[in-house]
Design a protein around this motif. Structure first.
Motif, PDB file in Angstrom:
ATOM      1  N   ASP A  29     -32.797  -2.516  41.733  1.00  0.00           N
ATOM      2  CA  ASP A  29     -31.415  -2.214  42.125  1.00  0.00           C
ATOM      3  C   ASP A  29     -30.555  -2.037  40.872  1.00  0.00           C
ATOM      4  O   ASP A  29     -30.031  -3.012  40.331  1.00  0.00           O
ATOM      5  N   GLY A  31     -27.414  -1.707  39.048  1.00  0.00           N
ATOM      6  CA  GLY A  31     -26.070  -2.095  39.470  1.00  0.00           C
ATOM      7  C   GLY A  31     -25.053  -0.971  39.348  1.00  0.00           C
ATOM      8  O   GLY A  31     -25.143  -0.124  38.463  1.00  0.00           O
ATOM      9  N   LYS A  53     -16.939  -4.454  47.583  1.00  0.00           N
ATOM     10  CA  LYS A  53     -18.339  -4.046  47.467  1.00  0.00           C
ATOM     11  C   LYS A  53     -18.771  -3.888  46.014  1.00  0.00           C
ATOM     12  O   LYS A  53     -19.891  -4.235  45.662  1.00  0.00           O
ATOM     13  N   ASP A  54     -17.889  -3.352  45.182  1.00  0.00           N
ATOM     14  CA  ASP A  54     -18.297  -3.091  43.798  1.00  0.00           C
ATOM     15  C   ASP A  54     -17.075  -2.837  42.929  1.00  0.00           C
ATOM     16  O   ASP A  54     -16.370  -1.842  43.121  1.00  0.00           O
ATOM     17  N   ASN A 103     -23.261  -4.283  48.336  1.00  0.00           N
ATOM     18  CA  ASN A 103     -24.391  -5.204  48.188  1.00  0.00           C
ATOM     19  C   ASN A 103     -25.137  -5.498  49.482  1.00  0.00           C
ATOM     20  O   ASN A 103     -26.311  -5.853  49.438  1.00  0.00           O
ATOM     21  N   ARG A 106     -27.622  -2.675  49.633  1.00  0.00           N
ATOM     22  CA  ARG A 106     -28.666  -2.837  48.612  1.00  0.00           C
ATOM     23  C   ARG A 106     -29.681  -3.893  49.043  1.00  0.00           C
ATOM     24  O   ARG A 106     -30.889  -3.700  48.932  1.00  0.00           O
ATOM     25  N   ARG A 120     -32.207  -6.996  40.490  1.00  0.00           N
ATOM     26  CA  ARG A 120     -30.903  -6.362  40.282  1.00  0.00           C
ATOM     27  C   ARG A 120     -30.634  -6.280  38.775  1.00  0.00           C
ATOM     28  O   ARG A 120     -30.638  -7.307  38.079  1.00  0.00           O
ATOM     29  N   GLY A 183     -24.943  -9.862  47.381  1.00  0.00           N
ATOM     30  CA  GLY A 183     -26.292  -9.294  47.290  1.00  0.00           C
ATOM     31  C   GLY A 183     -27.388 -10.346  47.300  1.00  0.00           C
ATOM     32  O   GLY A 183     -28.551 -10.033  47.583  1.00  0.00           O
TER      33      GLY A 183
END
Ligand SMILES: [Zn+2]
Length: 238
Positions: A29, A31, A53-54, A103, A106, A120, A183
């Motif tokens: 994964d 990032g 989420k990110d 996540n 993922r 990750r 995650g």
């Protein structure tokens, strides 16, 4: 003769299928992605606590490389090494081209693949240029969320951290348990996150911007992963 050749080819294909069925699958994964994703998601199944989420990741202070690009570059090298060693590999992304999926998605990719490990790949950033070193995070124990993967994740974190740190020769910042990583909490398979080094530290950013530095990271991650899978780490080469 022709029939025998066809039968022989079919047998080889079947043998290949059987071999693939025995091979463990690792989900890599890388990032982040091209764009952050400020939509929120629950930090674990059924949780009322939500996080974005990110946030988008960090950036190289000297190289100008985005963390998303670095994470993917190392991940693609790692995929090559693991496949060469006979390990099945799935990637959560193979390009840096869109809005980050977050996540939960993922982790879901690794869950559906029944992955032996969700790996990750990240790099760190800090407000000061002096922060440096490699560390690895794994899920804290929480009944109903991580109790099924806690021990294996912690075990994997220790092995991968040692091999990655040995390969990069950055300072060893050790392991860290986290209860607040979406995650981690959504994963039903062993999961770890490596922070390879600090992109805000000039020396670490410079090394991770080179092909040689990225290959060192990939070899270390490959060795750690193979050791965790009970396989011969020499298959990673390097
Ligand atoms: Zn990151």
């Amino acid at each position: 003769m022709r029939t025998l050749l066809v039968l022989g080819a079919a047998a080889l294909v079947l043998a290949g299928v059987a071999e693939a069925a025995r091979s463990p699958v690792v989900v890599i994964d890388p990032g982040h992605d091209l764009r952050a994703n400020l939509v929120t998601e629950p930090i674990g199944p059924g949780s009322s606590t939500r996080k974005i989420k990110d946030g988008g990741g960090t950036r190289g202070v000297v190289s100008g490389t985005t963390e998303a690009e670095l994470n993917l570059a190392v991940s693609l090298r790692l995929r090559t090494l693991l496949r060469r060693a006979g390990v099945g590999v799935l990637m959560t992304r193979t390009r840096t081209a869109g809005t980050s999926v977050g996540n939960v998605v993922r982790a879901g990719i690794a869950n559906r693949a029944n992955a032996a490990l969700l790996l990750r790949i990240h790099a760190d950033g800090a407000p000061t240029a002096t922060a440096r070193g490699t560390h690895t995070l794994y899920p804290a124990l929480r009944a109903g969320w991580t109790d099924d993967v806690y021990a294996a994740s912690r075990h994997a974190a220790g092995i991968v951290q040692a091999e990655l740190q040995r390969a990069l020769r950055f300072p060893d910042r050790g392991l860290q348990e986290r209860s607040d990583f979406t995650g981690f909490n959504w994963a039903d398979v062993p999961v770890i996150m490596v922070e390879m080094g600090f992109m805000t530290n000039p020396a670490e950013d410079r090394l991770l911007a080179t092909g040689a530095g990225r290959q060192r990271a990939a070899v270390g991650l490959c060795r750690g992963t193979l050791s965790f899978l009970g396989r011969d780490r020499a298959a990673c080469g390097g």
